[in-house]
Every structure is written in structure tokens, then in C-alpha cells.
Write a protein that holds these residues in place. Structure first.
Motif, PDB file in Angstrom:
ATOM      1  N   SER A 192       0.642  -1.243   0.034  1.00 57.13           N
ATOM      2  CA  SER A 192      -0.020   0.217  -0.079  1.00 57.13           C
ATOM      3  C   SER A 192       0.695   1.244  -0.031  1.00 57.13           C
ATOM      4  O   SER A 192       0.302   2.320  -0.591  1.00 57.13           O
ATOM      5  CB  SER A 192      -0.959   0.097   1.248  1.00 57.13           C
ATOM      6  OG  SER A 192      -0.123   0.038   2.452  1.00 57.13           O
ATOM      7  N   SER A 193       2.212   1.149   0.552  1.00 53.90           N
ATOM      8  CA  SER A 193       3.043   2.394   0.466  1.00 53.90           C
ATOM      9  C   SER A 193       3.382   2.603  -0.797  1.00 53.90           C
ATOM     10  O   SER A 193       4.212   3.706  -1.188  1.00 53.90           O
ATOM     11  CB  SER A 193       4.199   2.135   1.389  1.00 53.90           C
ATOM     12  OG  SER A 193       4.826   0.807   1.048  1.00 53.90           O
ATOM     13  N   ASP A 194       3.407   1.753  -1.905  1.00 57.80           N
ATOM     14  CA  ASP A 194       4.118   1.876  -3.188  1.00 57.80           C
ATOM     15  C   ASP A 194       3.037   2.730  -4.050  1.00 57.80           C
ATOM     16  O   ASP A 194       2.062   2.141  -4.562  1.00 57.80           O
ATOM     17  CB  ASP A 194       4.460   0.731  -3.911  1.00 57.80           C
ATOM     18  CG  ASP A 194       5.220   0.914  -5.102  1.00 57.80           C
ATOM     19  OD1 ASP A 194       5.113   2.040  -5.708  1.00 57.80           O
ATOM     20  OD2 ASP A 194       5.787   0.096  -5.760  1.00 57.80           O
ATOM     21  N   TYR A 195       3.088   3.865  -4.270  1.00 52.82           N
ATOM     22  CA  TYR A 195       2.190   4.735  -4.945  1.00 52.82           C
ATOM     23  C   TYR A 195       2.313   4.517  -6.717  1.00 52.82           C
ATOM     24  O   TYR A 195       1.583   4.900  -7.406  1.00 52.82           O
ATOM     25  CB  TYR A 195       2.023   6.174  -4.766  1.00 52.82           C
ATOM     26  CG  TYR A 195       1.617   6.309  -3.227  1.00 52.82           C
ATOM     27  CD1 TYR A 195       0.326   6.255  -2.938  1.00 52.82           C
ATOM     28  CD2 TYR A 195       2.665   6.574  -2.239  1.00 52.82           C
ATOM     29  CE1 TYR A 195      -0.092   6.364  -1.451  1.00 52.82           C
ATOM     30  CE2 TYR A 195       2.310   6.618  -1.028  1.00 52.82           C
ATOM     31  CZ  TYR A 195       1.000   6.726  -0.491  1.00 52.82           C
ATOM     32  OH  TYR A 195       0.624   6.808   0.865  1.00 52.82           O
ATOM     33  N   ARG A 196       3.646   4.544  -6.910  1.00 48.03           N
ATOM     34  CA  ARG A 196       3.982   4.680  -8.414  1.00 48.03           C
ATOM     35  C   ARG A 196       3.850   3.723  -9.220  1.00 48.03           C
ATOM     36  O   ARG A 196       3.480   3.452 -10.264  1.00 48.03           O
ATOM     37  CB  ARG A 196       5.485   5.370  -8.623  1.00 48.03           C
ATOM     38  CG  ARG A 196       5.586   6.578  -7.801  1.00 48.03           C
ATOM     39  CD  ARG A 196       6.911   7.352  -8.033  1.00 48.03           C
ATOM     40  NE  ARG A 196       8.131   6.597  -7.297  1.00 48.03           N
ATOM     41  CZ  ARG A 196       8.561   7.218  -6.095  1.00 48.03           C
ATOM     42  NH1 ARG A 196       7.883   8.167  -5.561  1.00 48.03           N
ATOM     43  NH2 ARG A 196       9.471   6.413  -5.603  1.00 48.03           N
ATOM     44  N   SER A 197       4.255   2.470  -8.713  1.00 45.02           N
ATOM     45  CA  SER A 197       4.278   1.304  -9.648  1.00 45.02           C
ATOM     46  C   SER A 197       2.883   0.834 -10.077  1.00 45.02           C
ATOM     47  O   SER A 197       2.839   0.572 -11.131  1.00 45.02           O
ATOM     48  CB  SER A 197       4.726   0.160  -8.637  1.00 45.02           C
ATOM     49  OG  SER A 197       6.185   0.124  -8.352  1.00 45.02           O
ATOM     50  N   PRO A 198       1.670   0.920  -9.243  1.00 48.27           N
ATOM     51  CA  PRO A 198       0.533   0.677  -9.736  1.00 48.27           C
ATOM     52  C   PRO A 198       0.026   1.770 -10.956  1.00 48.27           C
ATOM     53  O   PRO A 198      -0.413   1.157 -11.908  1.00 48.27           O
ATOM     54  CB  PRO A 198      -0.477   0.874  -8.545  1.00 48.27           C
ATOM     55  CG  PRO A 198       0.313   0.529  -7.367  1.00 48.27           C
ATOM     56  CD  PRO A 198       1.662   0.945  -7.756  1.00 48.27           C
ATOM     57  N   ALA A 199       0.670   2.843 -10.836  1.00 45.72           N
ATOM     58  CA  ALA A 199       0.083   3.922 -11.723  1.00 45.72           C
ATOM     59  C   ALA A 199       1.032   3.445 -12.979  1.00 45.72           C
ATOM     60  O   ALA A 199       0.454   3.471 -14.236  1.00 45.72           O
ATOM     61  CB  ALA A 199       0.586   5.395 -11.443  1.00 45.72           C
TER      62      ALA A 199
END
Length: 365
Positions: A278-285
Motif C-alpha cells: 500500500s505504500s507504493d504509489y508509483r508502481s500501480p500507476a
């Protein structure tokens, strides 16, 4: 009494050189907006001196290993600007600690390994902000320090990271394939996170070079290395040092997306999304943008643009890094020039601040 005895002792030439270097480094930090008060700097200097007296080298190295390890977790969540200032301050501290350690000392290689890791993280952050020229110099520093460390894990990690970022810095894919080949030859069969990353980067570069069949074959090699990695590496999805299944699925999504194989890209993307912390904002984008690339590559311009726009609009500006913005442009690359004037395409290009063609300059964070 002798008047000379009341005069302050003249500093040794080495001490003068140390003071000059220290002042210059602090001035450079100030230029980055990093304020270190004289009192704080004095305390740090005292601590370094006391540490040399009471701490054994391996304890100090262990402390700095923990610092580098912590940055591996912070990197995925912190905005690059903040990350750069923190790493820069610690690199200055590291330099002041190690500047008098002789290169032939046994401990020197351990410090090179730590310095290489921090330099590599600095290069990654600069690359994320679009400063590819500055990042190139930090990559070289990291690679040189890793070579001096003699640690093959670190040497291959730096090369693998440099390769991956080269994809987003728009380095020629032929050059990236050659760099990957050199790293694979360096590994000479040694299995580690950097080797898997290198095979993944090679697959991504191959598909950009129009060699889709070879890229898919390289995916198989990356998966074979992944299967041989220890759980301590593959289970760590919260750190930049990990090489979990999410990295493998991301690579698959990239290769299939650029080949226009929407179904395969979506399957890999869905699995990757299940693995991100949940702390990774960029990879899902980035995964969502690759799914958009798959659609425009397959000729579905309207759906590809819609998917990319929905992803980009909700992403906070602090996380619109080079990796993200590079993919926003890749969504447009497969679109025929005759469709540039389509209202949907024009609106999307305005949203992502691109000039008149998809080959325009990168968006700045």
C-alpha cells in the motif's frame, strides 16, 4: 616568556585541506536547501571522532548498512525531492568519515559497497526527477565504487538498476542490450537479484528495439533466475532491494504491452497489482499506463487514452516521476499521426503537458 608560545598552532596542510573540503560540502548541501547549523555540524564532527575511538570498524559499517537498508524502503514511498536531500546529507557524512581510510585497508571495500549503494539510490532519485545528465554521473560513481568493493551482488545490482532506469531515460535500446550483455557476462552464472533485474531489463530493451520474439524468450530466462533466488529477496516487495514476483510481472506487462498483446498484458498486470504494498504509489500507476500502451499498440486508441487519462489525473504531482511520465508518452507512440487532431488525443496531450508530438520533452516533476 616566548611570545610565539601564545600564538595558535598553525594547522597541518592536511587539516587545512579537510576544512576546505568540509566547507565546500556544506555549501553544496545549502544549495540543495539542506540546512545544517554550526552546532549540529559540530556535534556530528565530535560524534565521528568519538566513534573512531570507541567503535570498531565493523560496528560503524553495520550502522551505515542499516541506513542504506532503510533508504531502500523509503525510496518507494517518499517523493524524490525529499529523498534526494536526505541521501545527499548522508553521502556527505559518509565522505567525511571515510576520506582518510587508505584504499589498501581491508575495510575500504566495505565502505565502497555502502557508498556504491547510496550513490545508486541518488542516481535512481535523480533519474526519477528527469535529471538524466546528473543521474548518469551518479550511476558511474556507483558502478566504480561497486567495482572497487569487489562485491558481485552490489556490482550487478548497480548495473541492473542503471539498465532499468535507462529505459525511461530514453537511452538507445541497442546500447541497453549491450550493457545487459556485459552484466550477464560479469555474473558468469552467479544467481542474484541483479542478474534477474538485468534479464528483465534486457527483455524490455529488446521489445523497444523491435525484437519481440527475443524479448519473450528473455522473459523465460528472467523467470528461471527468479525461481532460484532466496525467499529473503523474492518476498521483499516493500524495498527497492527486493526482487519479488511483482518485478517479474511488471516486466511481462511491459513486453506484452509494447507488443500489443492486450490479454497477456492485462493478465500480468492484474497479478502485479495484487503484489504491490500500500505504500507504493508509483508502481500501480505505471502498470495502469502499460495497460493503456497495450491498447494503443493494438489499435484501440480511444480506450487506451481513456485508461491512461484516468490513471494520470488521480496521481499526486509528487509521484509523477520520469518513470510515470515516460509511460504517459509511450501511450501516444503507436497512434498514427493522422489521429493527433482527434479531440480525445488532443485533450490527453494537454493534460500531460506534452507539446505537438509524442516525442516532445519530458514532463518535469
Amino acid at each position: 616568556p616566548d611570545k610565539l608560545s601564545s600564538r595558535p598552532l598553525a594547522p597541518f596542510p592536511q587539516e587545512e585541506a579537510d576544512d576546505v573540503e568540509r566547507r565546500e560540502l556544506l555549501q553544496h548541501l545549502a544549495a540543495l536547501g539542506i540546512s545544517i547549523s554550526p552546532a549540529a555540524h559540530a556535534l556530528e564532527a565530535i560524534q565521528a571522532s568519538v566513534g573512531r575511538t570507541f567503535e570498531e570498524s565493523e560496528h560503524r559499517i553495520s550502522h551505515w548498512e542499516e541506513i542504506a537498508l532503510e533508504y531502500g524502503y523509503i525510496y518507494l514511498a517518499a517523493p524524490p525531492e525529499q529523498f534526494i536531500t536526505d541521501v545527499a546529507a548522508d553521502l556527505v557524512s559518509l565522505r567525511l568519515i571515510t576520506r582518510h581510510i587508505p584504499e589498501d585497508a581491508a575495510v575500504y571495500r566495505e565502505w565502497c559497497r555502502i557508498g556504491s549503494t547510496l550513490s545508486g539510490l541518488m542516481a535512481k532519485a535523480l533519474s526519477n526527477l528527469g535529471h538524466s545528465r546528473e543521474a548518469r554521473h551518479w550511476w558511474q560513481t556507483a558502478q566504480t565504487a561497486s567495482d572497487r568493493s569487489g562485491d558481485l551482488d552490489t556490482r550487478l545490482w548497480v548495473r541492473g538498476e542503471r539498465l532499468i532506469h535507462g529505459l525511461y531515460e530514453q537511452r538507445p535500446p541497442q546500447l541497453l542490450v549491450r550493457q545487459a550483455d556485459e552484466a550477464i557476462n560479469l555474473a558468469c552464472g552467479y544467481v542474484c537479484r541483479g542478474l534477474m533485474q538485468t534479464h528483465a531489463g534486457r527483455a524490455q530493451a529488446l521489445v523497444l528495439a523491435g525484437r519481440g520474439g527475443e524479448a519473450e524468450a528473455e522473459l523465460t530466462l528472467a523467470a528461471q533466475v527468479f525461481d532460484r533466488l532466496p525467499p529473503s529477496v523474492t518476498n521483499d516487495v516493500d524495498s527497492v532491494y527486493g526482487q519479488g514476483e511483482d518485478r517479474l510481472r511488471y516486466t511481462e506487462t511491459w513486453v506484452y504491452a509494447h507488443s500489443g498483446k492486450t490479454a497477456k498484458a492485462d493478465a500480468a498486470a492484474q497479478r502485479a497489482m495484487q503484489l504491490y504494498p500500500s505504500s507504493d504509489y508509483r508502481s500501480p500507476a505505471q502498470i495502469n499506463l502499460l495497460q493503456a500502451v497495450a491498447r494503443t499498440s493494438a489499435g484501440d486508441v480511444t480506450e487506451g487514452i481513456r485508461h491512461a487519462q484516468a490513471t494520470y489525473e488521480v496521481l499526486h504531482a509528487a509521484h509523477r516521476t520520469t518513470m510515470v511520465t515516460n509511460l504517459t508518452r509511450r501511450v501516444l507512440h503507436p497512434i498514427p499521426p493522422g489521429q493527433y487532431a482527434h479531440p480525445t488525443v488532443m485533450a490527453y496531450r494537454e493534460l500531460v503537458s506534452l507539446p505537438g508530438s509524442p516525442s516532445g520533452k519530458a514532463i518535469q516533476s
